[in-house]
Design a protein around this motif. Sequence first.
Motif, PDB file in Angstrom:
ATOM      1  N   ILE A   1      15.452   3.775 -16.098  1.00  0.00           N
ATOM      2  CA  ILE A   1      14.047   3.400 -16.031  1.00  0.00           C
ATOM      3  C   ILE A   1      13.801   2.010 -16.602  1.00  0.00           C
ATOM      4  O   ILE A   1      12.956   1.272 -16.107  1.00  0.00           O
TER       5      ILE A   1
ATOM      6  N   PRO B   1      -3.488  -3.855 -10.926  1.00  0.00           N
ATOM      7  CA  PRO B   1      -4.359  -3.254 -11.955  1.00  0.00           C
ATOM      8  C   PRO B   1      -3.997  -3.626 -13.400  1.00  0.00           C
ATOM      9  O   PRO B   1      -3.617  -2.769 -14.199  1.00  0.00           O
ATOM     10  N   TYR B   2      -4.177  -4.890 -13.723  1.00  0.00           N
ATOM     11  CA  TYR B   2      -3.907  -5.324 -15.094  1.00  0.00           C
ATOM     12  C   TYR B   2      -4.945  -4.784 -16.072  1.00  0.00           C
ATOM     13  O   TYR B   2      -4.675  -4.655 -17.260  1.00  0.00           O
TER      14      TYR B   2
ATOM     15  N   PRO C   1      -6.775  -1.683 -16.785  1.00  0.00           N
ATOM     16  CA  PRO C   1      -6.765  -0.295 -16.310  1.00  0.00           C
ATOM     17  C   PRO C   1      -8.140   0.365 -16.290  1.00  0.00           C
ATOM     18  O   PRO C   1      -8.385   1.225 -15.448  1.00  0.00           O
TER      19      PRO C   1
ATOM     20  N   THR D   1       3.035   0.501 -17.001  1.00  0.00           N
ATOM     21  CA  THR D   1       3.802   0.684 -18.233  1.00  0.00           C
ATOM     22  C   THR D   1       5.180   0.036 -18.126  1.00  0.00           C
ATOM     23  O   THR D   1       5.597  -0.399 -17.058  1.00  0.00           O
ATOM     24  N   LEU D   2       5.819  -0.040 -19.264  1.00  0.00           N
ATOM     25  CA  LEU D   2       7.122  -0.711 -19.390  1.00  0.00           C
ATOM     26  C   LEU D   2       7.055  -2.140 -18.850  1.00  0.00           C
ATOM     27  O   LEU D   2       7.998  -2.613 -18.205  1.00  0.00           O
TER      28      LEU D   2
ATOM     29  N   TYR E   1      -4.498   6.239 -16.674  1.00  0.00           N
ATOM     30  CA  TYR E   1      -3.236   5.682 -16.175  1.00  0.00           C
ATOM     31  C   TYR E   1      -3.181   4.184 -16.450  1.00  0.00           C
ATOM     32  O   TYR E   1      -4.202   3.493 -16.384  1.00  0.00           O
ATOM     33  N   VAL E   2      -1.975   3.710 -16.746  1.00  0.00           N
ATOM     34  CA  VAL E   2      -1.773   2.271 -16.997  1.00  0.00           C
ATOM     35  C   VAL E   2      -0.451   1.835 -16.361  1.00  0.00           C
ATOM     36  O   VAL E   2       0.421   2.662 -16.092  1.00  0.00           O
TER      37      VAL E   2
ATOM     38  N   LEU F   1       5.343   0.013 -12.561  1.00  0.00           N
ATOM     39  CA  LEU F   1       5.518   1.425 -12.858  1.00  0.00           C
ATOM     40  C   LEU F   1       4.232   1.899 -13.516  1.00  0.00           C
ATOM     41  O   LEU F   1       3.727   1.254 -14.439  1.00  0.00           O
ATOM     42  N   VAL F   2       3.678   2.990 -13.020  1.00  0.00           N
ATOM     43  CA  VAL F   2       2.437   3.520 -13.579  1.00  0.00           C
ATOM     44  C   VAL F   2       2.766   4.726 -14.449  1.00  0.00           C
ATOM     45  O   VAL F   2       3.558   5.589 -14.056  1.00  0.00           O
ATOM     46  N   GLY F   3       2.168   4.768 -15.612  1.00  0.00           N
ATOM     47  CA  GLY F   3       2.372   5.891 -16.515  1.00  0.00           C
ATOM     48  C   GLY F   3       1.050   6.521 -16.909  1.00  0.00           C
ATOM     49  O   GLY F   3       0.004   5.872 -16.907  1.00  0.00           O
ATOM     50  N   GLU F   4       1.132   7.798 -17.236  1.00  0.00           N
ATOM     51  CA  GLU F   4      -0.057   8.515 -17.684  1.00  0.00           C
ATOM     52  C   GLU F   4      -0.217   8.327 -19.187  1.00  0.00           C
ATOM     53  O   GLU F   4       0.760   8.280 -19.933  1.00  0.00           O
ATOM     54  N   THR F   5      -1.462   8.212 -19.624  1.00  0.00           N
ATOM     55  CA  THR F   5      -1.725   8.130 -21.053  1.00  0.00           C
ATOM     56  C   THR F   5      -3.126   8.677 -21.302  1.00  0.00           C
ATOM     57  O   THR F   5      -3.660   9.406 -20.459  1.00  0.00           O
TER      58      THR F   5
END
Lengths: 479, 479, 450, 450
Positions: C285, C99-100, C102, C308-309, C305-306, C292-296
């Motif tokens: 981390i 998922p590049y 998002p 991340t890092l 969600y994207v 790694l998926v992060g909420e935004t």
Amino acid sequence: TDIPTLYELSVPGRPGTSLPDCDVPPAPLPDDLVRADNGLPELSEPEVVRHYLHLSQRNYGVDGGFYPLGSCTMKYNPKINERLARLPGFAGLHPLQDEASAQGALELMHRLQEALKRIGGFAGMTLQPAAGAQGELTALLMIRAWHANRGEPGRDVILIPDSAHGTNPASATMAGFVAVEVPSDGRGNVDIEAVSAACDDRLAGIMLTNPTTLGLFEERIDEVAALVHAAGGLVYGDGANMNALTGIARPGDLGVDLMHFNLHKTFATPHGGGGPGSGPVGASAALAPYLPGPVVEMDGDGRYRLETPARSIGRMCAFHGNFGMLVRAYASIAGHGDSGLKANAMAAVLNANYLRVKLRDRYPVPFDRTCMHEFVCEGRPDGTRARALDVSKRLMDYGFHPPTNYFPLIVPEALMIEPTETETLATLDAFVAAMLAIADEARDRPDLLHDAPHTTPVRRLDEVRAARELRVAEPGDPE
Amino acid sequence: TDIPTLYELSVPGRPGTSLPDCDVPPAPLPDDLVRADNGLPELSEPEVVRHYLHLSQRNYGVDGGFYPLGSCTMKYNPKINERLARLPGFAGLHPLQDEASAQGALELMHRLQEALKRIGGFAGMTLQPAAGAQGELTALLMIRAWHANRGEPGRDVILIPDSAHGTNPASATMAGFVAVEVPSDGRGNVDIEAVSAACDDRLAGIMLTNPTTLGLFEERIDEVAALVHAAGGLVYGDGANMNALTGIARPGDLGVDLMHFNLHKTFATPHGGGGPGSGPVGASAALAPYLPGPVVEMDGDGRYRLETPARSIGRMCAFHGNFGMLVRAYASIAGHGDSGLKANAMAAVLNANYLRVKLRDRYPVPFDRTCMHEFVCEGRPDGTRARALDVSKRLMDYGFHPPTNYFPLIVPEALMIEPTETETLATLDAFVAAMLAIADEARDRPDLLHDAPHTTPVRRLDEVRAARELRVAEPGDPE
Amino acid sequence: MSYTPHTPDEQRRMLDAIGVDSLEALFDAIPGRARFPELGLPAPLSELELDAELRRLASRNTGIDAGPCFLGAGAWRHFVPATVDYVLQRGEFYTAYTPYQPELSQGMLQAMFEYQTMICRLTGMEVSNASHYDGATSLAEAVLLALDATKDARTGIVMSPSVHLHHRGVVETYLRGSDAELRVPDDPTVAAADLADMVDERTAALVLQTPNVLGRLERLDGIAEAVHGKGALLIVAVDPIALGLFRPPGEFGADVVVADGQPLGLAPSFGGPSLGIFATRRAHIRRLAGRLVGETADADGRRGYVLTLATREQHIRRARATSNICTNSALGALAAATYLATVGKAGLRRIAELCFHKSHYAADRIAAIDGVAVNPDAPQAPFFKEFVVELPVPAAEANARLHDGHGIVGGFDLGRFFPGYGNRMLVAVTETNTRAEIDRLVAALREIVS
Amino acid sequence: MSYTPHTPDEQRRMLDAIGVDSLEALFDAIPGRARFPELGLPAPLSELELDAELRRLASRNTGIDAGPCFLGAGAWRHFVPATVDYVLQRGEFYTAYTPYQPELSQGMLQAMFEYQTMICRLTGMEVSNASHYDGATSLAEAVLLALDATKDARTGIVMSPSVHLHHRGVVETYLRGSDAELRVPDDPTVAAADLADMVDERTAALVLQTPNVLGRLERLDGIAEAVHGKGALLIVAVDPIALGLFRPPGEFGADVVVADGQPLGLAPSFGGPSLGIFATRRAHIRRLAGRLVGETADADGRRGYVLTLATREQHIRRARATSNICTNSALGALAAATYLATVGKAGLRRIAELCFHKSHYAADRIAAIDGVAVNPDAPQAPFFKEFVVELPVPAAEANARLHDGHGIVGGFDLGRFFPGYGNRMLVAVTETNTRAEIDRLVAALREIVS
């Protein structure tokens, strides 16, 4: 509107899946080891089904539309392959069963090994690597072992063109090499002078992607291979772009000593939203003894068995590789044969060149020669201030998945476009029309691009905030 | 935007599915019988897959959300049942195979016959009818044959309450009866005086839906059955609403002589967008010999065979009924057992009553007593000029499928709401909130209702134009 | 079988637009000597023929559903709810790329975020990545993380000999590119506390597995404290089913928890694709390998969600990335997420209980056979799902007789892993084994040894 | 196995809102004597147990994929592209109801509209409904339509004896509610022209089938004219696969064309669910039974689809409806549409050609066996996919020997349909039968009769 998470849907005490009664007398549990709460959510099965159906409705796959993501080869994933991989005789097979009870699986693997050898022009093949990057690491560890075995452990430099995928230098580092970048020349080939200059006794090898990530055939492949070999190095081929070459040219005939295939690119196994893939590695006769084990061998009596090559670098994953992907890839190859694989490559290259000539007047193509299965243009139409990212996000509003953005790094505002062979002319024309409309918008209504996308379930997402806040799990302490 | 049709996508000469080469010498074709063009479209497989994926994205199923379509029982369709019905030993079975090679299938059918007998309180059971309406026709033809066999062929009147499904009178006509409508009384029961008055020597029987289409238990069932039986008639039960009664009451215990089940309602086989369904018919001991054939019998040695009952009315479909649906229904029953079926009915009734009390202040409920699995309210909140259709269309904007509209005919602006047992309290509360919000809108912004839906792929469709123009196939002459 | 759609007319129009005469002319850049080779592959098959051919091959394999099966040792027969494959077969999921983008991938991203959450809760950790290839590569990446996290010249890895031998093998391969040294005692019954004693100031990590490759549940109390006291990390490999019932390594202070996710709804599929589970502490981390998926939030403030890092990853950081991993096992993680959501809190606990009780029942019955010993080296130690059976005959011979004479797939021949263990088999019993199957096994073993 | 979601707490809150004390109290209206019976069903099974139990039952059946199969007679083994089941498994389709609310059902409605179009083109007709249950019920509804369309006291139906016997049986059942009279000559080899001669001024319709139940292709030239000349309708039942290659009944003036749609991508599934194909002339559109999808426009002028002419149907017209049909075989029609779209124009023709050539090859080889005759009553008549083999032994005996001795499912024993045909079997050969399979059958038959 937001889709609630599983934990937001969860209700304490909600009855879930029924499980069998215990039909044996219970044994005493070691109480000191037992946890109070395993932390999982509590939902009914219908809620779970709806949840994932809703999530799927927010996901774009190649079954849903054109997906010209350069270098990722988003071609059609045949439905028959999904059915075949799920046959009980394949999906239900335990990896440690007696070989006698898995002869069909071993035969399939052996046939795939042989087919990939023929397609790539190699003497040996391992199916074990779980993905392309693991295939790279496999090959690099083989290079390392080869030099060591020849008494040249000091060869620690791997040359990598500046257009290469990031996995190349990352794999080189993991394999203990020093990754040295080589520039590209004015035609998008590797700079032959730079290669020549690096050919010394620290040279372990070069990693070449051919066609390159510019979608161009590496025209100086023969010279590069000759230089590297003369200096005692090996040529590693990154097979990510093999979809342009199946039945067209065999890397083994072009001086490549080792190469990985991406079955999930070249042979239509599905990408799965990020895997599983499969990255078999082919090797010349000299390198084949170093392949990871086990590989499948056929005995004289037609029986198949697993065997570890003589100088094997060892094991790359727990069992025999991503067998489920091997079934699908084998099915693709068996369905296509020589003629079909060649026709695929030709159609993929035809589609890419068609898009190239239709778009290049508005989206500059920096190395504008006949491309292979993909090409790279600049995502700033007509010299406007639009950025590749804006063009990409705006494409979503036209119903298309964007191309790869900002890669390769050597093209400013790069858009890497790979249509693949399964797309129709009608789809390509619709994509061209959208791209040209966006070029007009970039001139006339730049805000439309800048604020895009407008029609997706969420608008442009704040990636900086994500990296700053690092909410990578739902709040709620682990037990 | 429009989804192009298959014919709009078709391109002459487009290569489609590959088929095997002919491995036998060709035989001469009878040229005078061969056609030039079979008229089918020409698409590639990836285009076909995308087309149907796009179409599916414009369709709402119970997997996608709450679907309170009264009388249709849109409960969760278990995924395991889909897998079981596709087992090669079931899906790959030919209907004319030797019984010896189909014992597992016959045993499953026999078990299902027995289970349905127990659930309904019947002595005989046929699994052959392909849908509920065909079950009705089956039963009515049995009633006809029964009277004829007793020397009373003149009994040609079937009583049908005014709240009945349209299939009831239509089936009666097809079976050669005169359908006579009976009014409902002030509590939503059948008017007992009217039944009594119709009890003469032309009476063949009565068709009772219980619970009624008002979602109410027919309180005078004992009296009705006694009257009809005393007059020489038979009581037919329309089992459409059996989801309220599984494990709660057996129609056979309540004087019902014959009844069809809707496996696609009561036992969770999927509705398929309009079928296939399955409508087994149960019969009392007196009527069982008239069942259509074949039914499955078990021999003394535990072997199963197909047999046609002694006075069978004949065959209702080409083979043994919708076996694929029988597998799913059997799986549902086997998974639930006594306790599960009873719990289902209780939860379905609980959900319906919960919605009834939450909505009745704004949406009047004409026969407001404890309902069974569904209830009917008036879709004109607070006496506004809103219509049931407007409320229904507006519900779509809130993400819900509407209830059944304008049925039963005896309630003005009827909304027939059936939540089923698999919906959560959270979903019911969200539905209530939407209905109450719509009631507010009906008062404050009636245009919002009148112009609804606003968020669907198409807006309100012109049904009059469809019936006037009758474009029922794409233009283009048949060959 | 071909899926290329062009008609001859379309092909001609496209070539004209490009300005070349033929398809072949598009390949002029390729050295003529190598252009258009004969591959010599078999003639292509239509879908109908392909289906028949692969069914034929599949029919030559005996799957684990064909009869009673007691083979485990790293892959098991477990209950897979039908929901799992229903979700996996959604084309929107399985035909998507990583998922590049998002905005078009919120479904997969949210599913991965939820997967990460469930793995964190299950393992008792703070961060989970979105998957590795399998349990073995998860373990290898965990070892690399430990080497990275303890850079002060620490090159030693102490590993329990009862870590799965194939997983150990992958670690060895992954360490070929470094100067790290793997120390593994010979005796597979060595106690965890003794292994902790091997940790010194040159050690980057201690690696344990529980239940270990012999089925034994290791007691982790005090281990992390001892390891941390030496400045090293504790890496624990687990069976995720066991976490439904037993205290997770996170509770005992582990720094990295890894597992093979196959038991969570994935078919054994001759060993792959599987799923590598990887969870760690927040402190690590930025050393994490993989997605790694992060909420935004989006431009309108809506949750989203994207990935991340990404700065850890190869496509950004190239030679200095934490790993080369790109494609991972996203669909395997989706399977595991669907599995965990379907069975839920009570279900996973129940499945673990059934594995526990049934394996103990089997162990008790087998132990009652004359001449047979169960868990001979540690008869009192707690175990889960698997246990060791010592026979008076070679395990390979017993297995052959179980198969040929009784239609039973026996346990894993431990002689393939440990010298001197040729008479021992590892018997696996899961919730899918009925009492009747177990009793059949017991009767068959009794007959074989008598 | 339960899918009800309520927790005890939720149940309590709901009962409180309703104002009753218990779930049981909701059922007070039911006569106490009949309330809450013991059903006596077997104990409920969990999904895991259910899966095992139904696999066990399924394993006691020998499916047509288990070996060479030459059984047809109304249901056949045909190639089913994998696309079909992929589409059928989309939850948006199979968990939807009949599309009463068109704004939420455009997908199914468009698919049905396209199905109707393809059926019209394939049959050469003007109107197709959206499906009946199966071929037999389609035929019964066609007969009812003819009786309705020719109301001037016509009660006679002339039917060819070579219409599938089960389909004839369903027509007989459907006519039990009317005073119509079915006339069927005994001799199954009677010519179509002779049947047309039986049509008189009391006849509502002539019913033919081509290829007929003996595999023979009927010549339809002049039949419709003769039938229409007497004021009756011509109803023709077909094999839809044959329409890929052969001229459709619409070209010969048929008034109704019906077929069983199973060959178009549906599994045989022990006989159901199948698909009833029904196509007719525009003149009869208001007499049509079943759902009909029409194109229209929405409030903004966008194209869309709705169910139309509902005034024919039971839910509107009740006792005066054209039929009682409600639920039909929508998902079967979706399967057929996906099948037809996937194989397409060239594909269906090719499949029909393969059936033709392979069945003729088989017929030729079998005819060369001493003592065996092929199509003994009409050796020169054209046939498609099926043909009659006359043996010197009973067909049932030959079939038993084919099965037990050779692993072959033989042809249909025609003695089950026609008195005196006990030594005849109907052999079906489709595109799924390889030459090797046919040769095996020939060799086996030769052995059996020698």
